[in-house]
Motif scaffolding. Structure first.
Motif, PDB file in Angstrom:
ATOM      1  N   LYS A  78       0.819  -1.224   0.000  1.00  0.00           N
ATOM      2  CA  LYS A  78       0.000   0.000   0.000  1.00  0.00           C
ATOM      3  C   LYS A  78       0.846   1.264   0.000  1.00  0.00           C
ATOM      4  CE  LYS A  78      -3.952  -2.167   2.103  1.00  0.00           C
ATOM      5  NZ  LYS A  78      -4.969  -2.111   3.138  1.00  0.00           N
ATOM      6  N   LYS A  79       2.177   1.090  -0.062  1.00  0.00           N
ATOM      7  CA  LYS A  79       3.120   2.212  -0.079  1.00  0.00           C
ATOM      8  C   LYS A  79       2.938   3.143   1.124  1.00  0.00           C
ATOM      9  CE  LYS A  79       3.930   2.334  -5.055  1.00  0.00           C
ATOM     10  NZ  LYS A  79       3.681   1.066  -5.459  1.00  0.00           N
ATOM     11  N   LEU A  80       2.687   2.535   2.277  1.00  0.00           N
ATOM     12  CA  LEU A  80       2.552   3.307   3.514  1.00  0.00           C
ATOM     13  C   LEU A  80       3.898   3.530   4.193  1.00  0.00           C
ATOM     14  CD1 LEU A  80      -0.651   1.616   4.965  1.00  0.00           C
ATOM     15  CD2 LEU A  80      -0.474   3.828   3.804  1.00  0.00           C
ATOM     16  N   ALA A  81       4.924   2.818   3.747  1.00  0.00           N
ATOM     17  CA  ALA A  81       6.265   2.973   4.314  1.00  0.00           C
ATOM     18  C   ALA A  81       7.289   2.788   3.214  1.00  0.00           C
ATOM     19  CB  ALA A  81       6.504   1.962   5.433  1.00  0.00           C
ATOM     20  N   ALA A  82       8.438   3.416   3.411  1.00  0.00           N
ATOM     21  CA  ALA A  82       9.537   3.267   2.460  1.00  0.00           C
ATOM     22  C   ALA A  82      10.279   1.960   2.708  1.00  0.00           C
ATOM     23  CB  ALA A  82      10.493   4.448   2.577  1.00  0.00           C
ATOM     24  N   SER A  83      10.329   1.535   3.963  1.00  0.00           N
ATOM     25  CA  SER A  83      10.980   0.268   4.300  1.00  0.00           C
ATOM     26  C   SER A  83      10.412  -0.245   5.615  1.00  0.00           C
ATOM     27  CB  SER A  83      12.497   0.438   4.423  1.00  0.00           C
ATOM     28  OG  SER A  83      12.798   1.220   5.554  1.00  0.00           O
ATOM     29  N   VAL A  84      10.517  -1.563   5.792  1.00  0.00           N
ATOM     30  CA  VAL A  84      10.100  -2.199   7.044  1.00  0.00           C
ATOM     31  C   VAL A  84      11.192  -3.182   7.438  1.00  0.00           C
ATOM     32  CG1 VAL A  84       8.381  -3.646   8.183  1.00  0.00           C
ATOM     33  CG2 VAL A  84       7.652  -1.993   6.459  1.00  0.00           C
ATOM     34  N   ASN A  85      11.668  -3.068   8.665  1.00  0.00           N
ATOM     35  CA  ASN A  85      12.673  -3.992   9.194  1.00  0.00           C
ATOM     36  C   ASN A  85      11.983  -4.944  10.165  1.00  0.00           C
ATOM     37  OD1 ASN A  85      14.169  -1.093   9.021  1.00  0.00           O
ATOM     38  ND2 ASN A  85      15.424  -2.766   8.239  1.00  0.00           N
ATOM     39  N   ILE A  86      12.345  -6.213  10.088  1.00  0.00           N
ATOM     40  CA  ILE A  86      11.820  -7.222  11.008  1.00  0.00           C
ATOM     41  C   ILE A  86      12.972  -7.630  11.929  1.00  0.00           C
ATOM     42  CG2 ILE A  86      10.814  -9.522  11.205  1.00  0.00           C
ATOM     43  CD1 ILE A  86       9.609  -9.074   8.411  1.00  0.00           C
ATOM     44  N   LEU A  87      12.789  -7.359  13.213  1.00  0.00           N
ATOM     45  CA  LEU A  87      13.828  -7.661  14.202  1.00  0.00           C
ATOM     46  C   LEU A  87      13.328  -8.807  15.082  1.00  0.00           C
ATOM     47  CD1 LEU A  87      14.643  -3.977  15.190  1.00  0.00           C
ATOM     48  CD2 LEU A  87      15.785  -5.398  13.508  1.00  0.00           C
ATOM     49  N   PRO A  88      13.975  -9.975  15.016  1.00  0.00           N
ATOM     50  CA  PRO A  88      13.484 -11.131  15.762  1.00  0.00           C
ATOM     51  C   PRO A  88      13.779 -11.046  17.253  1.00  0.00           C
ATOM     52  CG  PRO A  88      15.497 -11.693  14.612  1.00  0.00           C
ATOM     53  CD  PRO A  88      15.141 -10.276  14.213  1.00  0.00           C
ATOM     54  N   LYS A  89      12.968 -11.735  17.992  1.00  0.00           N
ATOM     55  CA  LYS A  89      13.153 -11.970  19.428  1.00  0.00           C
ATOM     56  C   LYS A  89      13.290 -10.703  20.256  1.00  0.00           C
ATOM     57  CE  LYS A  89      14.654 -16.608  18.870  1.00  0.00           C
ATOM     58  NZ  LYS A  89      15.396 -17.711  19.355  1.00  0.00           N
ATOM     59  N   ALA A  90      12.268  -9.885  20.218  1.00  0.00           N
ATOM     60  CA  ALA A  90      12.212  -8.737  21.125  1.00  0.00           C
ATOM     61  C   ALA A  90      11.498  -9.203  22.388  1.00  0.00           C
ATOM     62  CB  ALA A  90      11.445  -7.587  20.479  1.00  0.00           C
ATOM     63  N   SER A  91      12.094  -8.980  23.540  1.00  0.00           N
ATOM     64  CA  SER A  91      11.461  -9.360  24.804  1.00  0.00           C
ATOM     65  C   SER A  91      10.540  -8.235  25.248  1.00  0.00           C
ATOM     66  CB  SER A  91      12.513  -9.606  25.877  1.00  0.00           C
ATOM     67  OG  SER A  91      13.310 -10.713  25.524  1.00  0.00           O
ATOM     68  N   SER A  92       9.315  -8.596  25.604  1.00  0.00           N
ATOM     69  CA  SER A  92       8.327  -7.608  26.041  1.00  0.00           C
ATOM     70  C   SER A  92       7.819  -7.970  27.423  1.00  0.00           C
ATOM     71  CB  SER A  92       7.144  -7.553  25.070  1.00  0.00           C
ATOM     72  OG  SER A  92       7.560  -7.152  23.796  1.00  0.00           O
ATOM     73  N   LEU A  93       7.819  -6.978  28.291  1.00  0.00           N
ATOM     74  CA  LEU A  93       7.222  -7.126  29.610  1.00  0.00           C
ATOM     75  C   LEU A  93       6.080  -6.140  29.699  1.00  0.00           C
ATOM     76  CD1 LEU A  93      10.495  -7.697  30.077  1.00  0.00           C
ATOM     77  CD2 LEU A  93       9.624  -8.039  32.373  1.00  0.00           C
ATOM     78  N   TYR A  94       4.922  -6.593  30.215  1.00  0.00           N
ATOM     79  CA  TYR A  94       3.738  -5.737  30.248  1.00  0.00           C
ATOM     80  C   TYR A  94       2.774  -6.252  31.305  1.00  0.00           C
ATOM     81  CZ  TYR A  94       2.135  -9.592  27.309  1.00  0.00           C
ATOM     82  OH  TYR A  94       1.848 -10.834  26.820  1.00  0.00           O
ATOM     83  N   PHE A  95       1.842  -5.374  31.682  1.00  0.00           N
ATOM     84  CA  PHE A  95       0.782  -5.762  32.603  1.00  0.00           C
ATOM     85  C   PHE A  95      -0.361  -6.378  31.818  1.00  0.00           C
ATOM     86  CE2 PHE A  95       2.726  -2.767  35.591  1.00  0.00           C
ATOM     87  CZ  PHE A  95       2.651  -3.504  36.750  1.00  0.00           C
ATOM     88  N   TRP A  96      -0.886  -7.516  32.290  1.00  0.00           N
ATOM     89  CA  TRP A  96      -2.059  -8.131  31.688  1.00  0.00           C
ATOM     90  C   TRP A  96      -2.909  -8.705  32.812  1.00  0.00           C
ATOM     91  CZ3 TRP A  96      -4.698  -7.967  27.438  1.00  0.00           C
ATOM     92  CH2 TRP A  96      -5.633  -8.948  27.161  1.00  0.00           C
TER      93      TRP A  96
END
Length: 114
Positions: A78-96
């Motif tokens: 859809k040409k919404l971005a010039a580039s997209v990077n995929i970075l594996p294994k990001a650790s996320s901590l959050y309240f649920w």
């Protein structure tokens, strides 16, 4: 000759004023590359809207790599971005639901320079 006379200021017109007007117009013309981004940022902050011509960076966390790739392809199609990077294994901590959760996610970084 009448046309030339109409372009020149009247005899009593101060030359300093003409020079000042010329300098102001020249300075405005030379400052345009600096003034345009500032005016776009001012407009965006006053209206609260996105203005094309500015730089954007978007971060999106995805549950797995296949979903990350699907989203990245859709964004680029859809040409919404010039580039997209995929970075594996990001650790996320959050309240649920009142508890601290920790998961491994895939991070998408999309950039657009319009």
């Amino acid at each position: 000759m009448d046309r030339l006379d109409s372009l020149c200021p009247p005899a009593g017109y101060p030359r300093q004023f003409v020079l000042l007007c010329f300098l102001i117009l020249t300075a405005t013309f030379l400052m345009y590359p600096v003034l345009k981004p500032l005016s776009l940022q001012l407009q965006a902050s006053v209206t609260g809207s996105y203005v094309s011509g500015t730089h954007s960076v978007v971060f999106v966390n995805c549950p797995n790599e296949q979903i990350a790739r699907d989203i990245a392809r859709a964004i680029l199609d859809k040409k919404l971005a010039a580039s997209v990077n995929i970075l594996p294994k990001a650790s996320s901590l959050y309240f649920w639901q009142g508890e601290i959760e920790e998961t491994t996610e895939i991070l998408l970084v999309g950039s657009s320079f319009r």
